[in-house]
Design a protein around this motif. Structure first.
Motif, PDB file in Angstrom:
ATOM      1  N   UNK A   1       0.779  -1.169   0.049  1.00 46.59           N
ATOM      2  CA  UNK A   1      -0.035  -0.031   0.146  1.00 46.59           C
ATOM      3  C   UNK A   1       0.713   1.283  -0.173  1.00 46.59           C
ATOM      4  N   UNK A   2       2.013   1.253  -0.629  1.00 44.62           N
ATOM      5  CA  UNK A   2       2.919   2.345  -0.738  1.00 44.62           C
ATOM      6  C   UNK A   2       2.323   3.599  -1.438  1.00 44.62           C
ATOM      7  N   UNK A   3       2.565   4.545  -0.616  1.00 44.57           N
ATOM      8  CA  UNK A   3       2.088   5.881  -1.069  1.00 44.57           C
ATOM      9  C   UNK A   3       2.754   6.136  -2.214  1.00 44.57           C
ATOM     10  N   UNK A   4       4.100   6.125  -2.206  1.00 47.78           N
ATOM     11  CA  UNK A   4       5.034   6.371  -3.474  1.00 47.78           C
ATOM     12  C   UNK A   4       4.623   5.393  -4.576  1.00 47.78           C
ATOM     13  N   UNK A   5       4.285   4.265  -4.283  1.00 50.77           N
ATOM     14  CA  UNK A   5       3.678   3.554  -5.459  1.00 50.77           C
ATOM     15  C   UNK A   5       2.430   4.166  -6.122  1.00 50.77           C
TER      16      UNK A   5
ATOM     17  N   UNK B   1      13.324   4.128 -22.492  1.00 49.71           N
ATOM     18  CA  UNK B   1      13.814   5.583 -23.110  1.00 49.71           C
ATOM     19  C   UNK B   1      14.126   6.394 -21.875  1.00 49.71           C
ATOM     20  N   UNK B   2      13.478   6.270 -20.668  1.00 47.86           N
ATOM     21  CA  UNK B   2      13.813   7.254 -19.451  1.00 47.86           C
ATOM     22  C   UNK B   2      13.786   6.224 -18.274  1.00 47.86           C
ATOM     23  N   UNK B   3      14.265   6.851 -17.229  1.00 49.60           N
ATOM     24  CA  UNK B   3      13.744   6.149 -15.834  1.00 49.60           C
ATOM     25  C   UNK B   3      13.224   7.167 -15.170  1.00 49.60           C
ATOM     26  N   UNK B   4      12.310   6.833 -14.240  1.00 50.14           N
ATOM     27  CA  UNK B   4      11.895   7.567 -12.907  1.00 50.14           C
ATOM     28  C   UNK B   4      12.162   6.987 -11.755  1.00 50.14           C
ATOM     29  N   UNK B   5      12.619   7.642 -10.783  1.00 50.96           N
ATOM     30  CA  UNK B   5      13.011   7.403  -9.504  1.00 50.96           C
ATOM     31  C   UNK B   5      11.642   7.952  -8.521  1.00 50.96           C
ATOM     32  N   UNK B   6      10.819   7.166  -7.936  1.00 49.76           N
ATOM     33  CA  UNK B   6       9.720   7.610  -7.040  1.00 49.76           C
ATOM     34  C   UNK B   6      10.182   7.069  -5.555  1.00 49.76           C
ATOM     35  N   UNK B   7      10.745   7.917  -4.747  1.00 50.99           N
ATOM     36  CA  UNK B   7      11.520   7.883  -3.678  1.00 50.99           C
ATOM     37  C   UNK B   7      10.694   8.260  -2.197  1.00 50.99           C
ATOM     38  N   UNK B   8      10.587   7.195  -1.269  1.00 50.68           N
ATOM     39  CA  UNK B   8      10.216   7.825   0.048  1.00 50.68           C
ATOM     40  C   UNK B   8      11.433   8.320   0.842  1.00 50.68           C
ATOM     41  N   UNK B   9      11.282   8.716   1.894  1.00 56.01           N
ATOM     42  CA  UNK B   9      12.536   9.094   2.693  1.00 56.01           C
ATOM     43  C   UNK B   9      12.748   8.091   3.960  1.00 56.01           C
ATOM     44  N   UNK B  10      13.697   7.749   4.184  1.00 59.05           N
ATOM     45  CA  UNK B  10      13.958   6.799   5.449  1.00 59.05           C
ATOM     46  C   UNK B  10      15.155   7.326   6.162  1.00 59.05           C
TER      47      UNK B  10
ATOM     48  N   UNK C   1       7.246  11.143  -2.002  1.00 61.79           N
ATOM     49  CA  UNK C   1       6.147  11.782  -1.145  1.00 61.79           C
ATOM     50  C   UNK C   1       6.370  11.188   0.102  1.00 61.79           C
ATOM     51  N   UNK C   2       5.858  11.657   1.227  1.00 57.83           N
ATOM     52  CA  UNK C   2       5.939  11.398   2.611  1.00 57.83           C
ATOM     53  C   UNK C   2       4.905  12.067   3.424  1.00 57.83           C
ATOM     54  N   UNK C   3       4.250  11.626   4.409  1.00 56.09           N
ATOM     55  CA  UNK C   3       3.293  12.375   5.071  1.00 56.09           C
ATOM     56  C   UNK C   3       3.663  13.702   5.808  1.00 56.09           C
ATOM     57  N   UNK C   4       5.114  13.556   5.818  1.00 57.13           N
ATOM     58  CA  UNK C   4       5.843  14.841   6.720  1.00 57.13           C
ATOM     59  C   UNK C   4       5.810  16.047   5.593  1.00 57.13           C
ATOM     60  N   UNK C   5       5.976  17.241   6.439  1.00 57.17           N
ATOM     61  CA  UNK C   5       5.997  18.453   5.696  1.00 57.17           C
ATOM     62  C   UNK C   5       7.008  18.733   4.464  1.00 57.17           C
TER      63      UNK C   5
ATOM     64  N   UNK D   1       8.525  17.449  -3.711  1.00 58.16           N
ATOM     65  CA  UNK D   1       8.547  17.375  -2.551  1.00 58.16           C
ATOM     66  C   UNK D   1       7.211  17.107  -1.866  1.00 58.16           C
ATOM     67  N   UNK D   2       6.397  16.028  -2.383  1.00 55.81           N
ATOM     68  CA  UNK D   2       5.008  16.048  -2.092  1.00 55.81           C
ATOM     69  C   UNK D   2       4.567  15.616  -0.693  1.00 55.81           C
ATOM     70  N   UNK D   3       4.050  16.563   0.084  1.00 56.94           N
ATOM     71  CA  UNK D   3       3.181  16.052   1.450  1.00 56.94           C
ATOM     72  C   UNK D   3       1.878  15.173   1.030  1.00 56.94           C
TER      73      UNK D   3
END
Length: 195
Positions: free
Chosen positions: A14-18, A68-77, A111-115, A143-145
């Motif tokens: 249920x990843x929010x980044x996914x 043709x390109x890459x996209x990294x979608x990363x949480x913060x740990x 994205x993360x739940x934090x500000x 940097x999406x909350x």
């Protein structure tokens, strides 16, 4: 159609980044075709395996190379990016001279739940992506909350401000890919390998 290999830095179902990746894919269609790369079965990098790549690693490299390109979608740990992404990057750049990321146009969001919306983690990841020859788009930054109410069950973005913000990112990413894509030969790939 332009294929984008999407590497999501969270393995959680249920990843929010996914969810963010899927929402961006909706905004990008039909100009970009997002293909989420499965990182769940990729073993931790081990140089002993380099001459007989495990099947999930070979698949990972093929999917990146075919895109043709890459996209990294990363949480913060812990103010950095997840090990699952570092592991995929390490495998993708090996063996020497076979860097699957070489000269690929790339983007980075999170994205993360934090500000601060995963900003510290993304900034660490940027330094790595530049070293491995991803041609990284610098602006705009995302940097999406995370706010669950901004997204419908099917992934559609229901908040107008959020949708417009992310649409601007997608539109710019499309142009970035068009501007920075370059034809590659096997000789170029060998010359651009990282060690």
């Amino acid at each position: 159609m332009t294929d984008v290999a999407v590497l999501v830095g969270s393995l959680r179902r249920d990843s929010i980044n996914r969810k963010l990746a899927l929402a961006l894919g909706q905004l990008a269609a039909p100009r970009l075709n997002f293909r989420l790369v499965d990182l769940s079965d990729v073993p931790m990098y081990n140089d002993d395996l380099i001459h007989d790549l495990p099947a999930p690693v070979a698949r990972l490299k093929r999917e990146i190379e075919a895109a043709d390109a890459v996209l990294f979608v990363s949480p913060e740990y812990n103010r950095s990016f997840p090990a699952v992404l570092k592991n995929a990057i390490d495998w993708g750049t090996r063996p020497y001279g076979k860097n699957s990321f070489s000269a690929k146009p790339g983007g980075l969001v999170g994205t993360s739940p934090g500000a601060t919306g995963a900003s510290a983690g993304q900034n660490h990841l940027k330094s790595v992506l530049n070293v491995v020859d991803v041609v990284l788009m610098g602006q705009p930054e995302v940097y999406l909350t995370w706010k669950a109410e901004d997204f419908a069950e099917d992934g559609t973005i229901v908040n107008d401000h959020t949708r417009e913000f992310l649409q601007r990112y997608v539109d710019r990413f499309v142009k970035w890919i068009e501007r920075t894509s370059e034809p590659k030969t096997s000789a170029q790939a060998d010359a651009n390998g990282t060690n």
